[in-house]
Design a protein around this motif. Structure first.
Motif, mmCIF file in Angstrom:
data_model
loop_
_atom_site.group_PDB
_atom_site.id
_atom_site.type_symbol
_atom_site.label_atom_id
_atom_site.label_comp_id
_atom_site.label_asym_id
_atom_site.label_seq_id
_atom_site.Cartn_x
_atom_site.Cartn_y
_atom_site.Cartn_z
ATOM 1 N N ALA A 15 0.809 -1.022 -0.113
ATOM 2 C CA ALA A 15 0.238 0.113 0.021
ATOM 3 C C ALA A 15 0.983 1.235 0.085
ATOM 4 N N LYS A 50 -3.403 -6.651 -7.275
ATOM 5 C CA LYS A 50 -3.513 -6.677 -8.823
ATOM 6 C C LYS A 50 -1.863 -6.119 -9.483
ATOM 7 N N LEU A 67 -2.993 -2.717 -4.282
ATOM 8 C CA LEU A 67 -4.165 -3.462 -3.555
ATOM 9 C C LEU A 67 -5.615 -3.238 -4.085
ATOM 10 N N THR A 68 -6.495 -4.117 -4.450
ATOM 11 C CA THR A 68 -7.722 -4.220 -4.873
ATOM 12 C C THR A 68 -8.668 -3.626 -3.654
ATOM 13 N N PRO A 69 -9.741 -3.386 -4.029
ATOM 14 C CA PRO A 69 -10.775 -2.531 -3.083
ATOM 15 C C PRO A 69 -10.897 -3.997 -1.881
ATOM 16 N N ARG A 70 -10.765 -5.325 -2.564
ATOM 17 C CA ARG A 70 -10.986 -6.301 -1.519
ATOM 18 C C ARG A 70 -9.655 -6.199 -0.544
ATOM 19 N N ILE A 72 -7.571 -3.468 0.217
ATOM 20 C CA ILE A 72 -7.609 -2.593 0.966
ATOM 21 C C ILE A 72 -8.587 -2.863 2.175
ATOM 22 N N GLU A 73 -9.650 -3.585 2.092
ATOM 23 C CA GLU A 73 -10.579 -3.909 3.093
ATOM 24 C C GLU A 73 -9.857 -5.113 3.964
ATOM 25 N N GLU A 74 -9.099 -6.070 3.474
ATOM 26 C CA GLU A 74 -8.173 -7.160 4.151
ATOM 27 C C GLU A 74 -7.276 -6.236 5.039
ATOM 28 N N LYS A 75 -6.546 -5.316 4.369
ATOM 29 C CA LYS A 75 -5.405 -4.526 5.123
ATOM 30 C C LYS A 75 -6.103 -3.887 6.380
ATOM 31 N N SER A 76 -7.321 -3.424 6.141
ATOM 32 C CA SER A 76 -7.592 -2.744 7.454
ATOM 33 C C SER A 76 -8.207 -3.786 8.478
#
Length: 129
Positions: A15, A50, A67-70, A72-76
Protein backbone atom coordinates in the motif's frame (compact mmCIF):
# COMPACT_ATOMS: atom_id res chain seq x y z
CA UNK A 1 -1.35 -19.67 3.76
CA UNK A 2 0.42 -16.54 5.10
CA UNK A 3 0.91 -15.79 8.76
CA UNK A 4 -1.04 -12.80 10.01
CA UNK A 5 2.19 -10.87 10.69
CA UNK A 6 3.53 -11.48 7.20
CA UNK A 7 0.19 -10.66 5.55
CA UNK A 8 -0.01 -7.42 7.57
CA UNK A 9 3.55 -6.35 6.72
CA UNK A 10 3.20 -7.33 3.06
CA UNK A 11 -0.10 -5.50 2.53
CA UNK A 12 1.21 -2.47 4.42
CA UNK A 13 4.37 -2.27 2.29
CA UNK A 14 2.45 -2.75 -0.96
CA UNK A 15 0.00 0.00 0.00
CA UNK A 16 2.87 2.37 0.84
CA UNK A 17 5.16 1.44 -2.09
CA UNK A 18 3.25 -0.24 -4.94
CA UNK A 19 6.27 -0.11 -7.27
CA UNK A 20 8.64 -1.88 -4.84
CA UNK A 21 10.63 -4.70 -6.41
CA UNK A 22 10.29 -8.25 -5.16
CA UNK A 23 13.96 -8.16 -4.11
CA UNK A 24 13.43 -5.01 -2.04
CA UNK A 25 10.22 -6.41 -0.63
CA UNK A 26 12.02 -9.62 0.34
CA UNK A 27 14.76 -7.62 2.05
CA UNK A 28 12.30 -5.49 3.99
CA UNK A 29 10.35 -8.57 5.10
CA UNK A 30 13.51 -10.61 5.80
CA UNK A 31 12.32 -13.50 3.61
CA UNK A 32 13.65 -15.02 0.40
CA UNK A 33 12.75 -13.67 -3.03
CA UNK A 34 11.13 -17.03 -3.80
CA UNK A 35 8.89 -16.80 -0.76
CA UNK A 36 8.07 -13.21 -1.68
CA UNK A 37 7.01 -14.34 -5.14
CA UNK A 38 4.91 -17.13 -3.62
CA UNK A 39 3.21 -14.69 -1.21
CA UNK A 40 2.47 -12.17 -3.95
CA UNK A 41 1.03 -14.91 -6.17
CA UNK A 42 -1.18 -16.07 -3.29
CA UNK A 43 -2.46 -12.51 -2.74
CA UNK A 44 -3.18 -12.17 -6.47
CA UNK A 45 -4.94 -15.56 -6.54
CA UNK A 46 -7.34 -14.57 -3.75
CA UNK A 47 -7.99 -11.16 -5.30
CA UNK A 48 -6.25 -8.90 -2.78
CA UNK A 49 -3.54 -7.61 -5.13
CA UNK A 50 -3.49 -6.75 -8.82
CA UNK A 51 -0.21 -6.60 -10.74
CA UNK A 52 0.31 -3.90 -13.38
CA UNK A 53 3.47 -3.71 -15.44
CA UNK A 54 5.08 -0.56 -16.78
CA UNK A 55 8.36 0.53 -18.33
CA UNK A 56 11.00 2.09 -16.15
CA UNK A 57 13.22 4.87 -17.51
CA UNK A 58 16.03 2.39 -18.24
CA UNK A 59 13.69 0.48 -20.60
CA UNK A 60 13.15 -2.44 -18.23
CA UNK A 61 9.72 -3.71 -17.37
CA UNK A 62 8.76 -3.22 -13.74
CA UNK A 63 5.63 -4.03 -11.81
CA UNK A 64 3.24 -2.18 -9.57
CA UNK A 65 1.47 -4.21 -6.93
CA UNK A 66 -1.86 -2.53 -6.33
CA UNK A 67 -4.28 -3.43 -3.57
CA UNK A 68 -7.72 -4.18 -4.91
CA UNK A 69 -10.76 -2.84 -3.02
CA UNK A 70 -10.94 -6.25 -1.36
CA UNK A 71 -7.21 -5.97 -0.57
CA UNK A 72 -7.73 -2.57 1.06
CA UNK A 73 -10.53 -4.02 3.17
CA UNK A 74 -8.37 -7.02 4.14
CA UNK A 75 -5.48 -4.70 5.05
CA UNK A 76 -7.81 -2.80 7.40
CA UNK A 77 -9.00 -6.01 9.07
CA UNK A 78 -5.47 -7.38 9.42
CA UNK A 79 -4.26 -4.05 10.82
CA UNK A 80 -6.97 -4.04 13.51
CA UNK A 81 -6.21 -7.65 14.43
CA UNK A 82 -2.45 -6.96 14.49
CA UNK A 83 -2.96 -3.91 16.73
CA UNK A 84 -5.23 -5.82 19.13
CA UNK A 85 -2.67 -8.61 19.43
CA UNK A 86 0.20 -6.17 20.04
CA UNK A 87 -1.81 -4.33 22.72
CA UNK A 88 -2.53 -7.67 24.42
CA UNK A 89 1.16 -8.66 24.21
CA UNK A 90 2.15 -5.26 25.60
CA UNK A 91 -0.15 -5.74 28.61
CA UNK A 92 1.26 -9.23 29.22
CA UNK A 93 4.79 -7.87 28.99
CA UNK A 94 3.99 -5.12 31.50
CA UNK A 95 2.64 -7.74 33.92
CA UNK A 96 5.76 -9.87 33.49
CA UNK A 97 8.03 -6.87 34.09
CA UNK A 98 6.15 -6.01 37.26
CA UNK A 99 6.46 -9.61 38.51
CA UNK A 100 10.20 -9.52 37.83
CA UNK A 101 10.53 -6.21 39.69
CA UNK A 102 8.75 -7.71 42.66
CA UNK A 103 11.07 -10.73 42.51
CA UNK A 104 14.13 -8.50 42.50
CA UNK A 105 12.83 -6.44 45.41
CA UNK A 106 11.99 -9.59 47.37
CA UNK A 107 15.48 -10.96 46.72
CA UNK A 108 16.96 -7.61 47.73
CA UNK A 109 15.25 -7.75 51.13
CA UNK A 110 17.12 -11.02 51.79
CA UNK A 111 20.50 -9.46 50.90
CA UNK A 112 22.85 -7.12 52.75
CA UNK A 113 21.87 -3.41 52.98
CA UNK A 114 24.50 -2.45 50.36
CA UNK A 115 23.22 -4.90 47.77
CA UNK A 116 19.62 -4.00 48.64
CA UNK A 117 20.34 -0.35 47.80
CA UNK A 118 22.00 -1.37 44.52
CA UNK A 119 19.13 -3.69 43.48
CA UNK A 120 16.48 -1.16 44.49
CA UNK A 121 18.24 1.50 42.41
CA UNK A 122 18.41 -0.87 39.41
CA UNK A 123 14.69 -1.59 39.67
CA UNK A 124 13.91 2.11 39.98
CA UNK A 125 15.92 2.89 36.86
CA UNK A 126 13.75 0.39 34.97
CA UNK A 127 10.68 2.40 35.90
CA UNK A 128 11.83 5.43 33.93
CA UNK A 129 9.65 5.78 30.83
Amino acid sequence: MLSEDLRYKLLKLLAEEPQISQRDLAGRLAISVGKTNYCLSALVDIGLVKINNFRKADNKIAYAYLLTPRGIEEKSKVTVSFLQRKIREYGELQEEIEMLRQEVLAAASDESPASTASLTQSVAIGEVN
